[in-house]
Enzyme design. Structure first.
Site, short mmCIF file in Angstrom:
data_model
loop_
_atom_site.label_atom_id
_atom_site.label_comp_id
_atom_site.label_asym_id
_atom_site.label_seq_id
_atom_site.Cartn_x
_atom_site.Cartn_y
_atom_site.Cartn_z
NE ARG A 153 40.45 35.25 38.21
CZ ARG A 153 41.29 36.21 37.82
NH1 ARG A 153 42.52 35.88 37.40
NH2 ARG A 153 40.91 37.47 37.81
CE LYS A 177 38.12 33.32 35.74
NZ LYS A 177 36.84 33.68 36.40
CG HIS A 255 36.30 32.39 44.78
ND1 HIS A 255 37.06 32.51 43.63
CD2 HIS A 255 35.66 33.58 44.92
CE1 HIS A 255 36.87 33.70 43.10
NE2 HIS A 255 36.05 34.38 43.86
NE ARG A 258 40.57 35.31 43.08
CZ ARG A 258 41.47 35.93 42.32
NH1 ARG A 258 42.71 35.53 42.31
NH2 ARG A 258 41.11 36.96 41.57
CG HIS A 281 40.58 41.87 41.22
ND1 HIS A 281 40.39 42.14 42.56
CD2 HIS A 281 40.10 40.61 41.03
CE1 HIS A 281 39.83 41.10 43.15
NE2 HIS A 281 39.64 40.16 42.24
CE1 TYR A 290 38.76 39.66 49.28
CE2 TYR A 290 39.29 40.93 47.33
CZ TYR A 290 38.90 39.75 47.91
OH TYR A 290 38.66 38.66 47.12
#
Length: 312
Positions: A153, A177, A255, A258, A281, A290
């Site tokens: 990120r 995060k 992004h 990414r 994730h 994806y």
């Protein structure tokens, strides 16, 4: 009116969308309207964004349907709510995403924007020559090689501590995060770009110490409040590199790179669970989007490898 905490959630989420994804102003306005309407409805029902459960989100969607809102509008509102709660989960504000498993009103899920491998190669080459000085070119090369090699990120990338990459590591520890940690491997080109940038940083830090100046603990120092390159600065840098590479800047954000990292890995046979871990994730369902990249690959296999495939 939404409570103070809900308003803070929405404001912080919109700021992150603008910085991390380069969301357009109209997109941010739409998100803001959707989420304020949802928070206002929750408030009238005695709920908050922090306390709402799946049943509350479903009840709000029924309310939107009863208002006669179009399928597209209802799908967008659910998408806004889902993204907000995904952000809240990643930030550690909530332990779940109450909108994750809800299906929209028939609108197909948007696929992530990505780039071809050839386009990424052009971006990497452009990053090597964009800077106005050798130091800038070394920094930009390290930034782009790292981003494409790891899928970090943007906040994780720009805030990397110098200590994390000392000693030519094969893997680096990332604090993502919500304070969650994960290990990500470094490719050979990324390690080479890092080594050159670190050589420059070592010389720069030594000169600073001799002059009595403080040195930065960040890999990519900047003038921002936190002492490292800001997300906004890097977002602008990515646009400049896209122009230099001959790619529309509207198609390229941190992004998107990414997304390219994940998409290209999957297309070359990487396991979905591995990609989930590398991206940080919490739920593999987030990573499953994806799998769209396999469509053309599978079609090609059937048309060229099946024993009954036609020749020519």
């Amino acid at each position: 009116m939404p409570d103070a905490e809900s308003s803070r959630w929405i404001s912080t989420f919109l700021d992150a969308c603008a910085a991390d994804q380069g969301a357009a102003r109209n997109t941010l306005l739409a998100y803001g309207r959707d989420l304020m309407d949802f928070a206002d409805w929750l408030g009238r029902k005695g709920h908050t964004l922090a306390g709402a459960d799946r049943l509350a989100v479903e009840a709000y969607l029924v309310h939107c349907d009863a208002q006669g809102l179009s399928k597209a509008t209802r799908a967008r509102r659910l998408s806004s709510i889902r993204q907000l709660y995904r952000f809240a989960f990643d930030e550690g504000w909530r332990a779940d995403n109450p909108a994750l498993r809800l299906s929209g009103p028939g609108k197909a899920q948007a696929l992530p924007k990505t780039l071809t491998e050839a386009e990424v190669t052009r971006l990497l080459e452009a990053a090597r020559r964009r800077g106005r000085s050798p130091a800038e070119r070394l920094r930009d090369t390290a930034l782009f090689e790292l981003l494409y090699a790891t899928g970090l990120r943007v906040t994780e990338l720009v805030s990397l501590p110098l200590a994390a990459v000392r000693g030519d590591p094969r893997m680096i520890l990332i604090r993502g995060k919500g304070g969650k940690e994960r290990m990500v491997p470094l490719s050979t080109p990324a390690r080479a770009a890092l080594a050159e940038w670190l050589d420059h940083r070592t010389a720069e830090d030594e000169a600073a110490r001799q002059a009595g100046r403080a040195t930065s603990r960040h890999l990519f120092p900047g003038e921002g409040r936190d002492g490292h390159l800001t997300r906004q600065h890097f977002h602008s840098l990515v646009k400049d590199v896209a122009v230099l590479a001959g790619i529309s800047p509207s198609r390229v954000t941190p992004h998107v790179l990414r997304h390219a990292f994940a998409t290209h890995l999957l297309a070359h046979g990487a396991d979905l669970r591995v990609i989930q871990t590398l991206l940080g994730h919490a739920d593999v369902a987030t990573t499953e989007i994806y799998t769209h990249v396999l469509d053309d690959h599978l079609k090609d296999l059937v048309l060229t490898k099946h024993p009954l495939a036609r020749k020519g």
